[in-house]
Enzyme design. Structure first.
Site, PDB file in Angstrom:
ATOM      1  N   GLU A  36      -1.555  -9.753  -2.987  1.00 21.95           N
ATOM      2  CA  GLU A  36      -0.629  -8.805  -2.352  1.00 21.95           C
ATOM      3  C   GLU A  36       0.800  -8.993  -2.871  1.00 21.95           C
ATOM      4  O   GLU A  36       1.507  -8.025  -3.105  1.00 21.95           O
ATOM      5  CB  GLU A  36      -0.646  -8.967  -0.826  1.00 21.95           C
ATOM      6  CG  GLU A  36      -1.927  -8.472  -0.158  1.00 21.95           C
ATOM      7  CD  GLU A  36      -2.173  -6.982  -0.348  1.00 21.95           C
ATOM      8  OE1 GLU A  36      -1.203  -6.222  -0.533  1.00 21.95           O
ATOM      9  OE2 GLU A  36      -3.343  -6.574  -0.349  1.00 21.95           O
ATOM     10  N   TYR A 119       3.598  -4.852   6.136  1.00 19.55           N
ATOM     11  CA  TYR A 119       2.461  -4.384   5.328  1.00 19.55           C
ATOM     12  C   TYR A 119       1.585  -5.561   4.902  1.00 19.55           C
ATOM     13  O   TYR A 119       0.371  -5.556   5.090  1.00 19.55           O
ATOM     14  CB  TYR A 119       2.929  -3.592   4.081  1.00 19.55           C
ATOM     15  CG  TYR A 119       1.798  -3.424   3.115  1.00 19.55           C
ATOM     16  CD1 TYR A 119       0.825  -2.455   3.334  1.00 19.55           C
ATOM     17  CD2 TYR A 119       1.630  -4.301   2.033  1.00 19.55           C
ATOM     18  CE1 TYR A 119      -0.279  -2.340   2.503  1.00 19.55           C
ATOM     19  CE2 TYR A 119       0.533  -4.201   1.195  1.00 19.55           C
ATOM     20  CZ  TYR A 119      -0.404  -3.219   1.433  1.00 19.55           C
ATOM     21  OH  TYR A 119      -1.507  -3.124   0.616  1.00 19.55           O
ATOM     22  N   ASP A 137       1.277   1.544   3.161  1.00 22.96           N
ATOM     23  CA  ASP A 137       1.989   1.426   1.888  1.00 22.96           C
ATOM     24  C   ASP A 137       2.253   2.831   1.350  1.00 22.96           C
ATOM     25  O   ASP A 137       1.953   3.826   2.027  1.00 22.96           O
ATOM     26  CB  ASP A 137       1.203   0.566   0.878  1.00 22.96           C
ATOM     27  CG  ASP A 137       0.018   1.305   0.264  1.00 22.96           C
ATOM     28  OD1 ASP A 137      -0.402   2.353   0.829  1.00 22.96           O
ATOM     29  OD2 ASP A 137      -0.476   0.852  -0.780  1.00 22.96           O
TER      30      ASP A 137
END
Ligand code: SF4
Length: 350
Positions: A36, A119, A137
């Site tokens: 991520e 997120y 996102d």
């Protein structure tokens, strides 16, 4: 559309259209976190090799924490947004010291860590432990804005709450991990920014933007402020098989990376202004073609002067002399790489 029908359609689409990506086949929160952070502001095609290299070199959070920040920055080189690498290292050390080297999986613990926002905490907690946390996102924003005709600009704080409410209704409570992967993938592969595949879209009948012929109007965004223009004159001062570098210490994007000593000017230096460099005690032997480097809110126009020191040369206290053969051990930023690639290949062991 009822949420059961929505989830069924979306997940069915995902199962037959998804890309096979290595970080999707793990529930290890450390590896998911790595993926991520690497993929923030980076395309999957570019980030994938970095992810694979990081996992191989640093298979556990303890391995990552044990490195020096300079090693991490060097591994990160080329990805840009170096604060991500610094935060990565900081967080790895924090997890080792405060969580007995076990990377957290719950949203409430993850959100406390440096470099992890809403997120990323939602993504890691849902992918690793099936917490029901919708992800938001750019891909999800676009798809939902078009599907529901949401007029709130997505680059305003208020939009988060509004989109989250919609997603909380939609999310599959039994499979939040797959739902989140699927909705991101749908935005990334099908409901893409320009020319989305509306003709073959499984949501066409219920899509607000499609029915109103307004697909290109969503998502709504507030116009960004104009970028700042900066002019920076870099000096590759070559001396005895080596070159001078300076470490950036200001708390900004390239903190702790190295670059050539430089002077900033109001405008691009004209040839008459090149004698500004005489004050430093260097003689210009060659001037490279200027390079424009675009960042999110500034354009840097870089001019590279290849120089030799004169008898009056006095380096600043924070400059370091780096022998050519050691140059590759110093982490440098992307603009430095560009200057090296276009102008100094072969002259310095890069
Ligand atoms: Fe996106 Fe077009 Fe499908 Fe609407 S119909 S969700 S705009 S791809």
């Amino acid at each position: 559309m009822k949420n059961n029908a929505f989830c069924y359609k979306l997940i069915t689409w995902y199962e037959s259209n998804k890309r096979e990506l290595p970080f999707r086949n793990t529930t290890d929160s450390y590896k998911i976190w790595l993926s991520e952070i690497i993929l923030q502001q980076t395309r999957v095609a570019q980030g994938l090799s970095y992810y694979e290299r990081f996992v191989k070199k640093f298979p556990t959070v303890g391995d990552l924490a044990a490195q020096s920040e300079e090693t991490i920055l060097k591994e990160w080189q080329g990805l840009g947004y170096y604060s991500r690498a610094r935060n990565l290292h900081h967080t790895a050390k924090y997890v080792v010291e405060n969580y007995q080297s076990i990377f957290p999986t719950s949203y409430t613990e993850l959100i406390k860590l440096k470099g992890i926002g809403d997120y990323t905490a939602s993504a890691i907690s849902s992918f690793s432990s099936k917490e029901v946390r919708p992800v938001l996102d750019g891909n999800v924003y676009r798809f939902i804005a078009r599907l529901y005709g949401v007029e709130t600009p997505i680059n305003t704080p208020k939009s988060v709450k509004e989109f989250k409410l919609i997603l909380e209704e939609l999310i599959d409570k039994d499979k939040p991990d797959i739902f989140n992967q699927a909705i991101i993938e749908f935005g990334a592969l099908h409901c893409v920014p320009s020319s989305p595949s509306c003709d073959s879209c499984i949501f066409q009948e219920s899509c607000f933007a499609f029915s109103k012929k307004r697909v290109n109007e969503f998502p709504v965004k507030l116009k960004k402020k104009k970028s700042i223009e900066r002019y920076v004159n870099f000096m590759a001062i070559q001396q005895k098989e080596g070159v001078w570098l300076v470490k950036r210490t200001a708390d900004a994007i390239w903190k702790n990376l190295y670059e050539f000593p430089n002077l900033e000017s109001e405008q691009m230096y004209t040839s008459e202004q090149h004698n500004e460099l005489d004050k430093i005690g260097v003689k210009i032997s060659r001037v490279a073609m200027p390079i424009k480097h675009v960042l999110s809110h500034q354009n840097i126009y870089a001019k590279l002067f290849i120089c030799e020191p004169t008898k009056d040369f006095t380096p600043e206290v924070d400059w370091v002399f780096v022998p050519n053969i050691q140059f590759r051990n110093y982490p440098i930023h992307r603009l430095m790489e560009k200057m090296m690639e276009s102008e100094l290949k072969g002259e310095i062991n890069f």
